[in-house]
Motif scaffolding. Structure first.
Motif, short mmCIF file in Angstrom:
data_model
loop_
_atom_site.label_atom_id
_atom_site.label_comp_id
_atom_site.label_asym_id
_atom_site.label_seq_id
_atom_site.Cartn_x
_atom_site.Cartn_y
_atom_site.Cartn_z
N VAL A 135 0.87 -1.40 -0.13
CA VAL A 135 -0.33 -0.11 -0.32
C VAL A 135 0.91 1.54 0.35
O VAL A 135 0.56 2.69 -0.87
N PHE A 139 0.86 4.08 -2.84
CA PHE A 139 0.24 5.66 -2.00
C PHE A 139 1.49 6.13 -2.25
O PHE A 139 1.10 7.74 -2.95
N THR A 144 2.31 0.03 -9.56
CA THR A 144 0.63 -0.36 -9.33
C THR A 144 1.22 -2.19 -10.03
O THR A 144 0.20 -2.99 -10.21
N THR A 195 -2.95 0.33 7.36
CA THR A 195 -3.17 -0.35 5.76
C THR A 195 -4.19 0.33 5.55
O THR A 195 -4.07 0.34 4.53
N SER A 196 -5.38 0.04 6.34
CA SER A 196 -7.00 0.70 6.33
C SER A 196 -6.89 1.31 5.78
O SER A 196 -7.64 2.08 4.77
N VAL A 199 -5.75 2.97 2.65
CA VAL A 199 -6.35 2.17 1.75
C VAL A 199 -7.74 3.20 1.38
O VAL A 199 -7.95 3.35 0.66
N SER A 205 -4.33 2.95 -4.36
CA SER A 205 -4.47 1.71 -3.44
C SER A 205 -5.20 0.92 -3.04
O SER A 205 -5.08 -0.45 -3.21
N LEU A 206 -6.15 1.52 -3.10
CA LEU A 206 -7.98 0.42 -2.38
C LEU A 206 -7.74 -1.08 -3.22
O LEU A 206 -7.79 -2.39 -3.33
N THR A 208 -5.69 -2.17 -6.21
CA THR A 208 -4.07 -2.77 -6.12
C THR A 208 -4.78 -3.35 -5.00
O THR A 208 -3.48 -4.72 -5.13
N TYR A 209 -4.72 -3.55 -3.81
CA TYR A 209 -4.64 -3.75 -2.68
C TYR A 209 -5.52 -5.02 -2.67
O TYR A 209 -5.19 -6.57 -2.01
N LYS A 213 -5.10 -8.19 -2.41
CA LYS A 213 -5.36 -9.75 -1.42
C LYS A 213 -5.93 -10.53 -0.68
O LYS A 213 -6.08 -11.35 0.03
#
Length: 364
Positions: A135, A139, A144, A195-196, A199, A205-206, A208-209, A213
């Motif tokens: 992230v 970020f 990416t 991390t949350s 994101v 970031s959201l 990609t994560y 995940k």
């Protein structure tokens, strides 16, 4: 008064025949040899299952390719089937083999060092450290691609493991299993919270994560595997070399010290191997769950508690499990597919519950 008798005493009706014949083995030696043969046979069976799983991984997909055509495609990469095999299925198969072996071995090491039967890579914050690093790469630097943030994921896993080991070593007791587990839980919660927060601040970031995940071995860039391979091999060698130290630690730290083992070095080598293995696997495929949790219990049931056998059993079994779960994910949703992380979560949870209830394998 009872009269003591020696081995081979003619007055003892059940005198051991092994003592009459110096070339015959004692019962204990015969039992050890039989166990060794069973374990070698088990390793051979797992190796054969791994080869079969790899072949099925090359055959099965959105398009079924017959074995003869797969063999031809391996030597002719310019054909239509050759492109599918070399660009899609072969890298995916290698990723499954390497990631499964790394996670299976890391799970066995983790449960052995923490003496926690439900230990998973997340208990030491390794997965959370890798996730936070991914992230941060997206970020702060806008990276990416998997090839771009692999080093961030690997570094985050290593730093998280070192932080847990450092925090768990504070105090007079040192890096005890309880201290490591508590330090891992605290740092895992902290890393997940950070991390949350990141994101939620950035949609890129959201996205990609969220993709990373899920956990997938659908690797199409062979360069990614080559970058991770040296670290995985180093982690495998370091983890297997930690078997003697784990056997000594299983008797207790005081007994291990009396046997001449350096407890601190054994734990440091084990934590380093776990960090390298899980960090590499997570960087390459994302956080694939349940492999490091289930595999050591099944391997312990088959190979026993001796880590000299338990660790290679866990590595081979981890590779087989990941490949077979990925194959099932391709079959049940054809022509689409279900990612291996989802399949392992669907199958692994009830399997582990049944395993614990029937075999009581939670006792280490």
């Amino acid at each position: 008064m009872s009269r003591s008798v020696t081995v081979g005493d003619p007055h003892r009706p059940d005198a051991d025949r092994a003592d009459a014949d110096p070339l015959a083995g004692t019962p204990d030696e015969d039992g050890i040899a039989a166990r060794r043969r069973r374990r070698l046979a088990g390793l051979g069976a797992l190796a054969a299952l791994l080869v079969l799983s790899a072949l099925l991984s090359l055959l099965i997909g959105a398009k079924l390719i017959p074995p003869a055509e797969v063999w031809t495609a391996l030597w002719h990469p310019d054909t239509a089937n050759g492109i599918v095999i070399h660009d899609l299925r072969l890298p995916r198969t290698w990723a499954g083999v390497l990631a499964g072996a790394a996670l299976g071995l890391a799970g066995a090491l983790l449960q052995g060092h923490t003496r926690n039967p439900i230990a998973a890579p997340s208990i030491l914050g390794i997965t959370q450290g890798a996730g936070l690093a991914v992230v941060l790469a997206v970020f702060t630097l806008g990276i990416t691609t998997m090839l771009g943030f692999i080093w961030f994921s690997f570094g985050g896993a290593l730093l998280a493991a070192l932080a847990v080991f450092a925090v768990g070593s504070i105090g007079r007791g040192g890096a005890t299993p309880v201290a490591l587990a508590l330090a891992g839980a605290a740092i895992s919660a902290l890393l997940q919270a950070v991390t949350s927060a990141l994101v939620l601040l950035d949609r890129q970031s959201l996205d990609t994560y969220r993709f990373w995940k899920v956990g997938s071995i659908a690797v199409t860039d062979t360069a990614l595997i080559w970058q991770v391979l040296p670290f995985l091999l180093f982690g495998l060698v370091l983890g297997l070399a930690n078997a003697a130290g784990l056997n000594a630690l299983s008797l207790g730290e005081d007994v291990a010290r009396s046997l001449g083992h350096h407890v601190g070095w054994s734990r440091a080598a084990g934590i380093a191997a776990i960090a390298v293995l899980v960090g590499s696997a997570v960087a390459m495929c994302g956080p694939i769950g349940f492999v490091g949790l289930i595999v050591p219990h099944v391997a312990r049931f088959l190979a026993g508690a001796d880590h000299r056998w338990l660790l290679p059993f866990s590595a081979l079994m981890g590779s087989c499990l990941v490949l077979l779960a990925d194959i099932v994910g391709r079959i049940v949703a054809r022509p689409s597919e279900i990612q291996v992380g989802v399949m392992l979560a669907m199958v692994g949870a009830p399997f582990f519950i049944a395993l614990v209830r029937r075999r009581k394998l939670v006792r280490l």
